[in-house]
Design an enzyme around this catalytic site. Structure first.
Site, PDB file in Angstrom:
ATOM      1  N   GLU A 100      -7.141 -12.246   0.634  1.00 56.71           N
ATOM      2  CA  GLU A 100      -6.236 -13.365   0.853  1.00 56.71           C
ATOM      3  C   GLU A 100      -6.330 -13.911   2.272  1.00 56.71           C
ATOM      4  OE1 GLU A 100      -2.625 -11.903  -2.157  1.00 56.71           O
ATOM      5  OE2 GLU A 100      -2.241 -12.096  -0.009  1.00 56.71           O
ATOM      6  N   TYR A 143       5.115 -11.057   1.480  1.00 53.61           N
ATOM      7  CA  TYR A 143       3.822 -11.506   0.959  1.00 53.61           C
ATOM      8  C   TYR A 143       3.328 -10.683  -0.237  1.00 53.61           C
ATOM      9  CZ  TYR A 143       4.082 -14.970   4.443  1.00 53.61           C
ATOM     10  OH  TYR A 143       4.527 -16.072   5.152  1.00 53.61           O
ATOM     11  N   GLN A 152     -11.621   4.962   8.188  1.00 54.45           N
ATOM     12  CA  GLN A 152     -11.549   3.608   8.727  1.00 54.45           C
ATOM     13  C   GLN A 152     -10.876   3.559  10.094  1.00 54.45           C
ATOM     14  OE1 GLN A 152      -9.578   1.349   5.647  1.00 54.45           O
ATOM     15  NE2 GLN A 152     -11.285   1.565   4.219  1.00 54.45           N
ATOM     16  N   TYR A 159      -8.697  -0.236  -8.031  1.00 59.53           N
ATOM     17  CA  TYR A 159     -10.126   0.042  -8.147  1.00 59.53           C
ATOM     18  C   TYR A 159     -10.495   0.654  -9.495  1.00 59.53           C
ATOM     19  CZ  TYR A 159     -10.358  -0.974  -3.164  1.00 59.53           C
ATOM     20  OH  TYR A 159     -10.277  -1.590  -1.936  1.00 59.53           O
ATOM     21  N   HIS A 188      -6.865   2.068   5.984  1.00 60.89           N
ATOM     22  CA  HIS A 188      -5.970   0.913   6.139  1.00 60.89           C
ATOM     23  C   HIS A 188      -5.102   0.978   7.395  1.00 60.89           C
ATOM     24  CE1 HIS A 188      -6.171  -0.363   1.607  1.00 60.89           C
ATOM     25  NE2 HIS A 188      -7.366  -0.087   2.136  1.00 60.89           N
TER      26      HIS A 188
END
Length: 403
Positions: free
Chosen positions: A273, A283, A112, A294, A177
């Site tokens: 979210e 949070y 990613q 997963y 991420h």
């Protein structure tokens, strides 16, 4: 000359536009859209608030990730593989993009990673500074999210004087991420959203104030720390941190009335979210979540909320794969004014949220028929929405009223 060219492009765009959308129902159960047409004139769709048309501004982009409009109407677009291009939206889509600009930092494009978001300095007209977020390679296969800035050359072919102003700590052996979106706060400071790098052995650092993982940070444009950041005087805490307990945010925008930062973030299996990160607040990730791992096992405590941890404004299960975010403030589609648009990588379209303060009162799903992974969402200077499609042959799409 640039002003004249931009005015001509706006006139052309308003005469020959294209956009797509979907009609939805309320927040309790979004619906689907109806569409027709296609071909060179784009596709026409009936949405809740307007009939819109989608056209292609530029094609042939390889996994485009971030987009920023220049004052003259051209766009800077990042490609995940590590290239930055200039796009001129007044010609044929297959000829709109430039050759890659020089002066872009080296990226780690595995997984990613890659070249991610792009943003212009608030004083760009004077200093021509451009900010890039990206996966910065380190030693032994380690990496982290970083932000660099450089000045766009007068001929638009390069960034000059490029230097790193922020580098996430620690660097880790992960290709997942990274975040990340760049948003200026209206006071000369820069918000950067940072992922928690995904792996079980790392993600707990989202709760650790000594780590940048899973945080929103706020820095000055030169990389220094604003003195009013919430953890500046807390021993052991990273002074750049604004909020913590985040998973992986790939969409963020400043609220046009309140000036507050809003962001969306990916959940695991369920639990995407929308949050409004406040200074010093937690949070919840990976202690609480509206999703599960997963493999179906609980996240953290297995609870969806906990005392001392902030609740999201909105959450989705199944996930939409939230990426890209924009508040709509233009007059082109009056019924969209004040709406919050979120891109969907998994839902393959747009999600429009109507708001009452920080409460979502209605949801509409758009562009589902096109089946495109929407990576970024921006409002253009002409009042249209511009989307990046996350594909090997990606595109910039323009969404505007049919007329």
């Amino acid at each position: 000359m640039r002003t004249a060219r931009f005015a001509a492009w706006i006139q052309l765009a308003m005469m020959a536009t294209a956009a797509t959308a979907c009609a939805g129902t309320g927040a309790a159960g979004p619906g689907t859209s109806t569409g027709a047409g296609g071909g060179a004139g784009g596709q026409v769709f009936q949405t809740e608030k307007a009939t819109v048309r989608v056209t292609t501004v530029a094609g042939g982009l390889e996994r485009p990730w971030g987009l920023a409009f220049l004052p003259d109407g051209r766009m800077l677009v990042t490609e995940k593989k590590g290239t930055l291009r200039l796009v001129t939206p007044d010609g044929a889509p297959d000829r709109a993009k430039s050759e890659p600009l020089q002066g872009v930092p080296r990226v780690d494009a595995r997984g990613q990673g890659g070249l991610l978001d792009v943003a212009l300095d608030p004083d760009f007209a004077r200093n021509r500074l451009v900010y890039l977020s990206y996966a910065e390679p380190g030693e032994d296969g380690r990496n982290s999210t970083a932000v660099a800035r450089g000045a766009l050359s007068a001929d638009g072919r390069a960034l000059t004087g490029t230097k790193v102003i922020f580098s996430q700590k620690p660097k880790l052996p992960s290709t997942l991420h990274f975040g990340s979106r760049l948003v200026f706060d209206g006071r000369g400071n820069l918000f950067i959203t940072l992922g928690e790098r995904s792996k079980d052995e790392f993600r707990g650092q989202a709760q650790d104030l000594g780590s940048h993982l899973g945080k929103v940070i706020r820095i000055r444009t030169d990389g220094s720390v604003p003195p009013d950041n919430p953890f500046v005087n807390q021993r052991g805490a990273r002074p750049e941190i604004w909020s913590y307990g985040h998973r992986n945010s790939q969409g963020a925008a400043l609220h046009p009335q309140t000036g507050a930062l809003w962001m969306n973030e990916h959940g695991p299996k369920g639990g995407d979210e929308v949050n409004v990160p406040q200074p010093g607040k937690n949070y919840g990730w990976p202690v609480v979540s509206y999703g599960v791992n997963y493999d179906g096992t609980p996240v953290g405590t297995g609870k969806q909320s906990a005392s001392g941890m902030e609740e999201p404004v909105q959450h989705w299960t199944p996930v939409i794969g939230a990426s890209g975010m924009a508040f709509y403030t233009a007059d082109a589609v009056p019924g969209w004014k004040g709406s919050l648009f979120n891109g969907g990588l998994v839902s393959r379209g747009l999600v429009r949220l109507e708001l009452d303060g920080t409460r979502v009162v209605r949801e509409e799903r758009l562009l589902g028929e096109m089946g495109k992974r929407v990576r970024d969402v921006r409002q253009g200077p002409d009042g249209a929405l511009y989307l990046l499609t996350d594909e090997a042959d990606g595109a910039i799409l323009r969404v505007a009223p049919q007329g």
